[in-house]
Design a protein around this motif. Structure first.
Motif, PDB file in Angstrom:
ATOM      1  N   GLY A  37     -32.579  56.981  -8.222  1.00 43.00           N
ATOM      2  CA  GLY A  37     -32.043  58.279  -8.631  1.00 43.00           C
ATOM      3  C   GLY A  37     -30.907  58.795  -7.766  1.00 43.00           C
ATOM      4  N   ALA A  38     -30.409  57.995  -6.833  1.00 38.99           N
ATOM      5  CA  ALA A  38     -29.355  58.466  -5.925  1.00 38.99           C
ATOM      6  C   ALA A  38     -28.005  58.602  -6.631  1.00 38.99           C
ATOM      7  CB  ALA A  38     -29.222  57.515  -4.737  1.00 38.99           C
ATOM      8  N   GLY A  39     -27.841  57.848  -7.725  1.00 39.30           N
ATOM      9  CA  GLY A  39     -26.571  57.937  -8.463  1.00 39.30           C
ATOM     10  C   GLY A  39     -25.812  56.628  -8.551  1.00 39.30           C
ATOM     11  N   LYS A  40     -26.480  55.534  -8.206  1.00 37.91           N
ATOM     12  CA  LYS A  40     -25.801  54.232  -8.186  1.00 37.91           C
ATOM     13  C   LYS A  40     -25.352  53.808  -9.589  1.00 37.91           C
ATOM     14  CE  LYS A  40     -29.407  52.161  -6.393  1.00 37.91           C
ATOM     15  NZ  LYS A  40     -30.370  53.289  -6.454  1.00 37.91           N
ATOM     16  N   SER A  41     -26.286  53.849 -10.522  1.00 36.92           N
ATOM     17  CA  SER A  41     -25.922  53.439 -11.892  1.00 36.92           C
ATOM     18  C   SER A  41     -24.897  54.400 -12.471  1.00 36.92           C
ATOM     19  CB  SER A  41     -27.149  53.438 -12.804  1.00 36.92           C
ATOM     20  OG  SER A  41     -28.088  52.533 -12.331  1.00 36.92           O
ATOM     21  N   THR A  42     -25.023  55.654 -12.129  1.00 32.96           N
ATOM     22  CA  THR A  42     -24.062  56.648 -12.634  1.00 32.96           C
ATOM     23  C   THR A  42     -22.656  56.286 -12.171  1.00 32.96           C
ATOM     24  OG1 THR A  42     -25.775  58.343 -12.588  1.00 32.96           O
ATOM     25  CG2 THR A  42     -23.483  59.114 -12.627  1.00 32.96           C
ATOM     26  N   LEU A  43     -22.533  55.870 -10.930  1.00 32.30           N
ATOM     27  CA  LEU A  43     -21.209  55.497 -10.417  1.00 32.30           C
ATOM     28  C   LEU A  43     -20.669  54.279 -11.176  1.00 32.30           C
ATOM     29  CD1 LEU A  43     -18.866  55.843  -8.472  1.00 32.30           C
ATOM     30  CD2 LEU A  43     -20.130  54.536  -6.783  1.00 32.30           C
ATOM     31  N   LEU A  44     -21.513  53.270 -11.366  1.00 37.76           N
ATOM     32  CA  LEU A  44     -21.030  52.078 -12.086  1.00 37.76           C
ATOM     33  C   LEU A  44     -20.634  52.430 -13.517  1.00 37.76           C
ATOM     34  CD1 LEU A  44     -23.084  48.929 -11.119  1.00 37.76           C
ATOM     35  CD2 LEU A  44     -21.105  49.942 -10.036  1.00 37.76           C
ATOM     36  N   LYS A  45     -21.453  53.259 -14.152  1.00 38.49           N
ATOM     37  CA  LYS A  45     -21.135  53.636 -15.539  1.00 38.49           C
ATOM     38  C   LYS A  45     -19.831  54.417 -15.601  1.00 38.49           C
ATOM     39  CE  LYS A  45     -25.827  53.760 -17.306  1.00 38.49           C
ATOM     40  NZ  LYS A  45     -27.016  54.633 -17.298  1.00 38.49           N
ATOM     41  N   THR A  46     -19.556  55.175 -14.570  1.00 40.41           N
ATOM     42  CA  THR A  46     -18.296  55.929 -14.551  1.00 40.41           C
ATOM     43  C   THR A  46     -17.124  54.977 -14.371  1.00 40.41           C
ATOM     44  OG1 THR A  46     -19.528  57.755 -13.555  1.00 40.41           O
ATOM     45  CG2 THR A  46     -17.132  57.907 -13.483  1.00 40.41           C
ATOM     46  N   LEU A  47     -17.315  53.974 -13.508  1.00 38.51           N
ATOM     47  CA  LEU A  47     -16.229  53.017 -13.289  1.00 38.51           C
ATOM     48  C   LEU A  47     -15.945  52.205 -14.540  1.00 38.51           C
ATOM     49  CD1 LEU A  47     -17.091  51.654  -9.714  1.00 38.51           C
ATOM     50  CD2 LEU A  47     -15.459  53.433 -10.351  1.00 38.51           C
ATOM     51  N   SER A  48     -17.010  51.925 -15.327  1.00 35.27           N
ATOM     52  CA  SER A  48     -16.773  51.098 -16.515  1.00 35.27           C
ATOM     53  C   SER A  48     -16.468  51.934 -17.751  1.00 35.27           C
ATOM     54  CB  SER A  48     -17.932  50.138 -16.751  1.00 35.27           C
ATOM     55  OG  SER A  48     -19.114  50.856 -16.877  1.00 35.27           O
ATOM     56  N   GLY A  49     -16.335  53.234 -17.592  1.00 28.07           N
ATOM     57  CA  GLY A  49     -15.851  54.074 -18.685  1.00 28.07           C
ATOM     58  C   GLY A  49     -16.937  54.619 -19.600  1.00 28.07           C
TER      59      GLY A  49
END
Ligand code: ATP
Length: 235
Positions: A37-49
């Protein structure tokens, strides 16, 4: 190669990424570690659009890409291997790999990449006609990685590749990540298995509740008492 500058990402009114900045240089393996829940997947999803930051910049090879659609981002050279693999279960291994190349028109290059991927993952060659839903977890991880590589990315985003895999297989997957990197693909690796991730990474960022709280050379972070206690099982 990639510069993320002060991005803020929300899910409705949940503030999931709070002023995150990071850099990735060409040729590196950079790992992002952090708890659930720290935001790791959120960051990747943001990078991939898949998610759009409310504010902040993402610059890839000199081009502003924040908020651009995933298709364009793949075209520019960033591919993501999503968490939980998500292969197309009712399609064969070969068909899944073909899909990874759907934005490309260079038939010869695609054929070369098929061969490269089968070399990297001989298991996939053995099973190329098998329905992907019947592959083991490790094989599905290999397929998801192969599919992302079929887009011939310059930056590969990996979301928790070790999740749910037996230790021996985790080792194999990490060796393959190093091999992919050696052939010239830059890697951003998101992992809860911080020990393994730090062992192959050049640099690392630590994320806690949506904020980067530490960063540095992977070796230095592995040696830090604070990081050891919080993320490396304290020994
Ligand atoms: P994990 O390792 O468990 O996958 P993570 O570091 O990848 O965790 P994220 O999935 O990025 O974490 O989640 C960051 C925060 O955003 C969490 O508090 C999560 O509950 C919240 N979040 C994630 N997806 C959504 C969503 N679709 N809607 C609302 N909140 C979300």
């Amino acid at each position: 190669m990639l510069k993320v500058n002060d991005i803020n990402v929300y899910y409705g009114n949940i503030h999931a990424l709070k002023g995150v900045s990071l850099d990735i240089n060409q040729g590196e393996i950079v790992t992002l570690i952090g708890a659930n829940g720290a935001g790791k997947s959120t960051l990747l999803k943001t990078l991939s659009g898949l998610l759009k930051p409310k504010t902040g910049e993402i610059v890839f090879e000199g081009e502003h890409v924040a908020g651009k659609v995933p298709q364009l981002i793949v075209k520019r050279g960033i591919s993501q291997v999503p968490e939980g693999r998500r292969v197309f279960a009712n399609m064969s291994v070969e068909e899944n790999l073909e899909l990874g190349a759907f934005l490309r028109k260079d038939k010869k290059g695609i054929q070369e990449d098929f061969e490269k991927i089968y070399q990297l993952f001989p298991r996939l060659l053995e099973r190329k006609k098998q329905l992907s839903g019947t592959l083991s977890g490790g094989e599905q991880q290999m397929l998801a990685m192969g599919r992302a590589l079929m887009a011939r990315p310059r930056l590969l985003l990996l979301d928790e590749p070790s999740m749910g895999l037996a230790p021996l297989l985790v080792k194999t997957i990490f060796q393959i990540i190093e091999e992919i990197n050696k052939t010239g693909t830059t890697i951003l690796l998101v992992e809860q298995n911080a020990n393994m991730a730090l062992s192959i990474a050049d640099r690392a960022y630590v994320i806690e509740t949506g904020k980067i709280v530490a960063s540095g050379l992977a070796e230095e972070l592995s040696a830090s008492d604070q990081i050891r206690k919080a993320y490396l099982g304290g020994h």
